[in-house]
Enzyme design. Sequence first.
Site, PDB file in Angstrom:
ATOM      1  N   ARG A  59       0.793  -1.217   0.000  1.00 44.89           N
ATOM      2  CA  ARG A  59       0.000   0.000   0.000  1.00 44.89           C
ATOM      3  C   ARG A  59       0.833   1.278   0.000  1.00 44.89           C
ATOM      4  O   ARG A  59       0.637   2.163  -0.829  1.00 44.89           O
ATOM      5  CB  ARG A  59      -0.927   0.041   1.234  1.00 44.89           C
ATOM      6  CG  ARG A  59      -2.174  -0.786   1.124  1.00 44.89           C
ATOM      7  CD  ARG A  59      -2.535  -1.346   2.487  1.00 44.89           C
ATOM      8  NE  ARG A  59      -1.544  -2.346   2.805  1.00 44.89           N
ATOM      9  CZ  ARG A  59      -1.678  -3.638   2.474  1.00 44.89           C
ATOM     10  NH1 ARG A  59      -2.787  -4.037   1.928  1.00 44.89           N
ATOM     11  NH2 ARG A  59      -0.720  -4.514   2.696  1.00 44.89           N
ATOM     12  N   THR A  60       1.748   1.401   0.952  1.00 43.50           N
ATOM     13  CA  THR A  60       2.447   2.676   1.135  1.00 43.50           C
ATOM     14  C   THR A  60       3.304   3.010  -0.088  1.00 43.50           C
ATOM     15  O   THR A  60       3.299   4.135  -0.583  1.00 43.50           O
ATOM     16  CB  THR A  60       3.328   2.606   2.407  1.00 43.50           C
ATOM     17  OG1 THR A  60       2.533   2.082   3.467  1.00 43.50           O
ATOM     18  CG2 THR A  60       3.850   3.968   2.785  1.00 43.50           C
ATOM     19  N   LYS A  87      26.257  -4.667  -1.376  1.00 48.08           N
ATOM     20  CA  LYS A  87      27.727  -4.764  -1.527  1.00 48.08           C
ATOM     21  C   LYS A  87      28.440  -4.069  -0.371  1.00 48.08           C
ATOM     22  O   LYS A  87      29.648  -3.910  -0.396  1.00 48.08           O
ATOM     23  CB  LYS A  87      28.157  -4.120  -2.844  1.00 48.08           C
ATOM     24  CG  LYS A  87      27.544  -4.743  -4.085  1.00 48.08           C
ATOM     25  CD  LYS A  87      28.023  -3.979  -5.320  1.00 48.08           C
ATOM     26  CE  LYS A  87      27.122  -4.215  -6.509  1.00 48.08           C
ATOM     27  NZ  LYS A  87      27.329  -3.205  -7.562  1.00 48.08           N
ATOM     28  N   ARG A 109      11.150   3.879   4.027  1.00 48.69           N
ATOM     29  CA  ARG A 109      10.681   2.903   5.029  1.00 48.69           C
ATOM     30  C   ARG A 109      11.888   2.096   5.487  1.00 48.69           C
ATOM     31  O   ARG A 109      12.697   1.661   4.673  1.00 48.69           O
ATOM     32  CB  ARG A 109       9.639   1.956   4.443  1.00 48.69           C
ATOM     33  CG  ARG A 109       9.343   0.794   5.392  1.00 48.69           C
ATOM     34  CD  ARG A 109       8.170  -0.022   4.985  1.00 48.69           C
ATOM     35  NE  ARG A 109       6.931   0.712   5.199  1.00 48.69           N
ATOM     36  CZ  ARG A 109       5.726   0.162   5.100  1.00 48.69           C
ATOM     37  NH1 ARG A 109       5.608  -1.123   4.798  1.00 48.69           N
ATOM     38  NH2 ARG A 109       4.643   0.879   5.301  1.00 48.69           N
ATOM     39  N   HIS A 137       4.475   5.878  11.746  1.00 48.18           N
ATOM     40  CA  HIS A 137       4.048   5.705  10.346  1.00 48.18           C
ATOM     41  C   HIS A 137       3.092   6.877  10.086  1.00 48.18           C
ATOM     42  O   HIS A 137       1.871   6.705  10.041  1.00 48.18           O
ATOM     43  CB  HIS A 137       3.364   4.350  10.192  1.00 48.18           C
ATOM     44  CG  HIS A 137       3.128   3.911   8.774  1.00 48.18           C
ATOM     45  ND1 HIS A 137       3.264   4.744   7.682  1.00 48.18           N
ATOM     46  CD2 HIS A 137       2.755   2.694   8.266  1.00 48.18           C
ATOM     47  CE1 HIS A 137       2.984   4.072   6.575  1.00 48.18           C
ATOM     48  NE2 HIS A 137       2.681   2.828   6.908  1.00 48.18           N
TER      49      HIS A 137
HETATM   50  N1   CP Z   1      -0.357  -0.023   5.915  1.00 47.55           N
HETATM   51  C1   CP Z   1       0.844  -0.307   5.397  1.00 47.55           C
HETATM   52  O1   CP Z   1       1.866   0.301   5.741  1.00 47.55           O
HETATM   53  O2   CP Z   1       0.822  -1.268   4.402  1.00 47.55           O
HETATM   54  P1   CP Z   1       2.082  -1.724   3.569  1.00 47.55           P
HETATM   55  O3   CP Z   1       3.024  -2.412   4.498  1.00 47.55           O
HETATM   56  O4   CP Z   1       1.556  -2.642   2.487  1.00 47.55           O
HETATM   57  O5   CP Z   1       2.731  -0.496   2.984  1.00 47.55           O
END
Ligand code: CP
Length: 314
Positions: A59-60, A87, A109, A137
Amino acid sequence: MAEWNRKDLLGLKELSREEILFILDTAESFREVSTRPIKKVPALRGKTVVNFFFEPSTRTRASFELAAKRLSADIVNISVNSSSMVKGETLKDTARNIEAMKVDIIVMRHSSSGAPHMLAKAVKSSVINAGDGSHEHPTQALLDIFTIREKKGRLEGLNVSIIGDIAHSRVARSNIWGLNKLGANVTVCGPTTLMPQEVEKLGVRVTNKLKEAIEEADVLNILRVQLERQSENLFPSIREYTNEFGIDSEKLKYAKKDILIMHPGPINRGIELTPDVADGPYSVILDQVTNGIAVRMAVLYLVSGRPESDETSD
Ligand code: CP
């Protein structure tokens, strides 16, 4: 008048109520773009965004990519397994090399809490936290809050219960910061072993009785059971977790008739909630995903528009 002067978006803890509302209102103005036959506005034409993901994401990552494209930005996706980090190149060196290609925004992320904060100090590009360890998040919480406001028409005075593994959840932490600032009442509910130490200090009501968390709630935000933690023996078995804390239509008999069911995804169907609840009349789970694009368009737009001289994170 509210305005945005930050280089980065790293978390909701450091944002004011006014800044959060400014993002939500900006997202409101972008929502309509995704309903057009040609889903594009020129707001970020000529800007470059890099999606820098060290953990899996559906999603993100897709949402940031679509948001950037709908703003006419150029976007490049880098995942750690296909980068020169395998590497031995350090995160800082990798990021500074990416920046040397004149990138405007890095969306990151990472499994380590604080990694985007370190990056934000090292580079002049704007950094957006797309989830760091069990810390924050922020765009997930913003899209959750946006969805609650859209469906309920307000945030002030609403009762939001967050169910599950609070201790390891960056989604829970960002939601708690954001919802508290906007006047909602947050309850957290889950096994005692999945509660952070001194959780009350976050300004939440705490219970391990699911009925209590459901009865007064206007919103249930159900967290994913992090199955990868099962080896840590934080709860006896998946079956026991589901019996105690899994949401099914039987347990929803205690709920208000207009309750919202939310989940950040990915869902473990049959574990933290049953399919009939996930797909049922109270569920707004796919609305959350849709709203994520408008929220991320707003965040990309705001961090790209800061005054040239502002290079600090806070
Ligand atoms: N909600 C969320 O962060 O989903 P993903 O891990 O798929 O990005």
